[in-house]
Design a protein around this motif. Structure first.
Motif, short mmCIF file in Angstrom:
data_model
loop_
_atom_site.label_atom_id
_atom_site.label_comp_id
_atom_site.label_asym_id
_atom_site.label_seq_id
_atom_site.Cartn_x
_atom_site.Cartn_y
_atom_site.Cartn_z
N ARG A 43 0.77 -1.07 0.00
CA ARG A 43 0.57 0.20 -0.22
C ARG A 43 0.29 1.09 -0.02
O ARG A 43 0.52 1.85 -0.62
CB ARG A 43 -1.06 0.31 1.22
CG ARG A 43 -1.59 1.40 1.94
CD ARG A 43 -1.91 2.05 0.63
NE ARG A 43 -3.51 2.98 1.55
CZ ARG A 43 -2.89 4.30 0.44
NH1 ARG A 43 -1.99 4.58 -0.12
NH2 ARG A 43 -3.70 5.45 1.24
N ALA A 46 1.66 2.21 -3.61
CA ALA A 46 0.57 2.16 -4.49
C ALA A 46 0.20 3.61 -4.71
O ALA A 46 -0.37 3.86 -5.91
CB ALA A 46 -0.90 1.47 -3.73
N TYR A 47 -0.04 5.14 -4.06
CA TYR A 47 -0.51 5.75 -4.55
C TYR A 47 0.49 6.32 -5.38
O TYR A 47 0.13 6.69 -6.18
CB TYR A 47 -0.50 6.61 -3.77
CG TYR A 47 -0.62 8.19 -3.53
CD1 TYR A 47 -1.96 8.69 -4.35
CD2 TYR A 47 0.59 9.23 -3.85
CE1 TYR A 47 -2.46 10.04 -4.90
CE2 TYR A 47 0.38 11.01 -5.05
CZ TYR A 47 -1.32 10.71 -5.20
OH TYR A 47 -1.77 12.08 -5.87
N LEU A 50 0.17 4.10 -9.21
CA LEU A 50 -1.75 4.53 -9.19
C LEU A 50 -1.54 5.50 -10.56
O LEU A 50 -1.90 6.25 -11.24
CB LEU A 50 -2.23 4.56 -8.22
CG LEU A 50 -3.95 4.76 -8.88
CD1 LEU A 50 -4.03 4.29 -9.98
CD2 LEU A 50 -4.94 4.36 -7.68
N GLU A 64 -8.04 -2.18 -13.33
CA GLU A 64 -9.06 -3.11 -12.04
C GLU A 64 -8.03 -2.78 -11.46
O GLU A 64 -6.62 -2.98 -11.18
CB GLU A 64 -9.88 -3.91 -11.97
CG GLU A 64 -10.93 -4.14 -10.68
CD GLU A 64 -11.55 -5.17 -10.47
OE1 GLU A 64 -11.96 -5.66 -11.43
OE2 GLU A 64 -12.63 -4.79 -9.68
N ILE A 65 -7.97 -2.22 -9.77
CA ILE A 65 -7.35 -2.57 -9.12
C ILE A 65 -7.89 -2.83 -7.57
O ILE A 65 -8.83 -2.45 -7.60
CB ILE A 65 -7.04 -0.39 -8.69
CG1 ILE A 65 -5.96 -0.14 -9.62
CG2 ILE A 65 -5.92 -0.88 -6.87
CD1 ILE A 65 -5.91 1.13 -9.50
N SER A 66 -7.51 -3.29 -6.83
CA SER A 66 -8.17 -4.50 -5.51
C SER A 66 -8.13 -3.44 -4.62
O SER A 66 -7.67 -2.55 -5.11
CB SER A 66 -7.31 -5.34 -5.74
OG SER A 66 -6.31 -4.79 -4.65
N ASP A 67 -8.66 -3.90 -3.59
CA ASP A 67 -8.72 -2.90 -2.51
C ASP A 67 -7.68 -3.69 -1.38
O ASP A 67 -7.12 -4.07 -1.81
CB ASP A 67 -10.26 -3.52 -1.54
CG ASP A 67 -11.72 -2.78 -2.47
OD1 ASP A 67 -11.46 -1.04 -2.34
OD2 ASP A 67 -12.31 -3.19 -2.36
N GLN A 75 -14.81 -5.69 -11.02
CA GLN A 75 -15.03 -5.25 -12.18
C GLN A 75 -15.03 -6.60 -13.16
O GLN A 75 -15.79 -6.60 -14.54
CB GLN A 75 -14.57 -4.05 -12.36
CG GLN A 75 -14.95 -2.69 -11.50
CD GLN A 75 -14.36 -1.73 -11.90
OE1 GLN A 75 -13.88 -1.99 -11.60
NE2 GLN A 75 -15.54 -0.96 -12.70
N VAL A 113 -1.49 -4.62 -2.72
CA VAL A 113 -2.46 -3.61 -3.57
C VAL A 113 -2.19 -4.27 -5.11
O VAL A 113 -1.36 -4.12 -5.28
CB VAL A 113 -2.60 -2.13 -3.91
CG1 VAL A 113 -3.44 -2.21 -5.08
CG2 VAL A 113 -3.23 -1.36 -2.63
N PHE A 115 -2.78 -4.99 -8.88
CA PHE A 115 -2.31 -3.87 -9.95
C PHE A 115 -3.38 -4.47 -11.40
O PHE A 115 -2.24 -5.24 -11.74
CB PHE A 115 -1.92 -2.91 -10.14
CG PHE A 115 -1.90 -1.92 -9.72
CD1 PHE A 115 -1.58 -1.77 -8.13
CD2 PHE A 115 -1.88 -0.32 -9.50
CE1 PHE A 115 -0.84 -0.80 -7.05
CE2 PHE A 115 -2.05 0.54 -9.60
CZ PHE A 115 -1.50 0.46 -8.07
#
Lengths: 264, 264
Positions: A43, A46-47, A50, A64-67, A75, A113, A115
């Protein structure tokens, strides 16, 4: 009892893979369905990652990106276990690959996370459907990929240059190849360069930096597309403590048809 | 000396705004250039919000995201000061608007991240260019906007329902209106509903939840597009300590032509 894997639905194929009964490349399976690349990061990276994909969507088209911590998607696939449903994974510690495994359930972290990133398998299927030969498929090798001098837009810790894949296209088919792939921006979209490799820093087509060389016949033009190796490269340069990716060619088979990735 | 602001280039207009000499809505200015919405959040909310926009691109089409603490951009505008170049800002504390100001330089924080988000001004210009009347422009009012029952994909702290804008379109022009806007996914793209407002939970077109009602003439169909109020709504429900947005209609005028936002 034998199973013809080529006839399996995406979910049936994922079940087989989840049980460890299929560990091969997924090329050609579940025809028509989108296959996807994987990057799993902690995490705290991850920012930046992304943001990097947002700024560089051509080589890094996120599907899509997981929680955080989740092994599921919403999705692109139902009934999916991200820790088991890729036939093969690569573990990287401090930027170096340490091993290939068929499950990452035993090393899963609560801060992971995932991707899920678009892959050129989808547009190759559309090129074939448009009557355009895809040489790496004809010759049953990996697509040739090259480092370029095209700078990426930096984001936090991530930066670098674009990696491209190359497919030789008959001169008269080039416009059609552009049209077909441009309509699929979620899987890299239109070519980034046509016919002038030196302008993007590629000097020797016969020796790709990744994958395998393919035959370029007289009357064919080398056409270059942004490539999903780009984000993996950018990540490894940061040498994170722990990163997981899929093994090349060993993709997630999703429930989404390639056709739905076209402009919508 | 008077200045005809309608004749100014984007950068000249931003300079005027930066100096506090223009504080009006930007509708109709710098014709042909993309105008953009603003959301400024602290870094600790930025990952969840970026993920929320990635999962809900139709109502939340991100054009560019600043580096943490930076007041500049790289892709959509050069020579830009995000703390001064919107004619008017709104400050929200704990989810409530506390004031409108023409500069946020004095309240700027080192942990601010600015999200520059696509706006329907761009596609309205393209509808007009295609010969389709845009009623809210004709009647010189704000576009009518409605809450719907269309659920958003949650991401971290953010969730909610889609807000839509409505434009009445002559029956025979509906296909063209779909085509024109579908080609611009970075500014909301195609309509989300055509002609059946009750199916998305809208029962009274004469009383929009935001903006102003417009005339719907006989032979016209109400057409609904995803709306940029959606992300602002989702943020306010979280009641963050401090958030800044642009004031409605008081946009950033960018250096990027609307034409380049089409499929590329």
């Amino acid at each position: 009892m034998t199973v013809d894997v080529a006839s399996l639905s995406p979910v049936a194929l994922r079940h087989l893979i989840r049980q460890g009964k299929f560990t091969q490349p997924t090329s050609g399976l579940a025809a028509g369905y989108t296959q996807a690349n994987l990057v799993i990061l902690p995490r705290d990276l991850a920012y930046d990652f992304l943001l990097f994909t947002q700024r560089n969507p051509r080589p890094c088209p996120v599907l899509e990106i997981s929680d955080v911590g989740s092994r599921t998607l919403h999705q692109f696939a139902q009934d999916v276990d991200l820790a088991n449903d890729f036939p093969k994974y690569r573990l990287y510690r401090h930027g170096k690959m340490t091993k290939e495994v068929t499950s990452v359930a035993d090393v899963w972290q609560a801060d992971f996370v995932s991707f899920i990133i678009g892959c050129s398998f989808s547009f190759e299927a559309e090129l074939l459907a448009a009557g355009i030969e895809v040489r790496n498929i004809t010759e049953k090798v990996n697509v040739p990929m090259y480092n370029t001098n095209i700078p990426l837009v930096p984001a936090g810790k991530f930066q670098g240059h674009m990696v491209v894949s190359m497919r030789p296209i008959a001169q008269q088919d080039v416009p059609k190849a552009v049209q077909v792939t441009a309509a699929m921006p979620k899987v890299h979209g239109a070519p980034i360069q046509i016919g002038q490799p030196a302008t993007i820093g590629i000097t020797d087509l016969a020796h790709p930096d990744y994958g395998d060389a393919v035959t370029i016949k007289p009357g064919e033009v080398p056409v270059f597309w942004p490539c999903g190796v780009t984000p993996q490269n950018a990540i490894m340069q940061v040498k994170p403590d722990f990163v997981i990716t899929h093994a090349p060619g060993h993709m997630l088979v999703t429930d989404v048809l390639n056709a739905t990735l076209k402009y919508s």
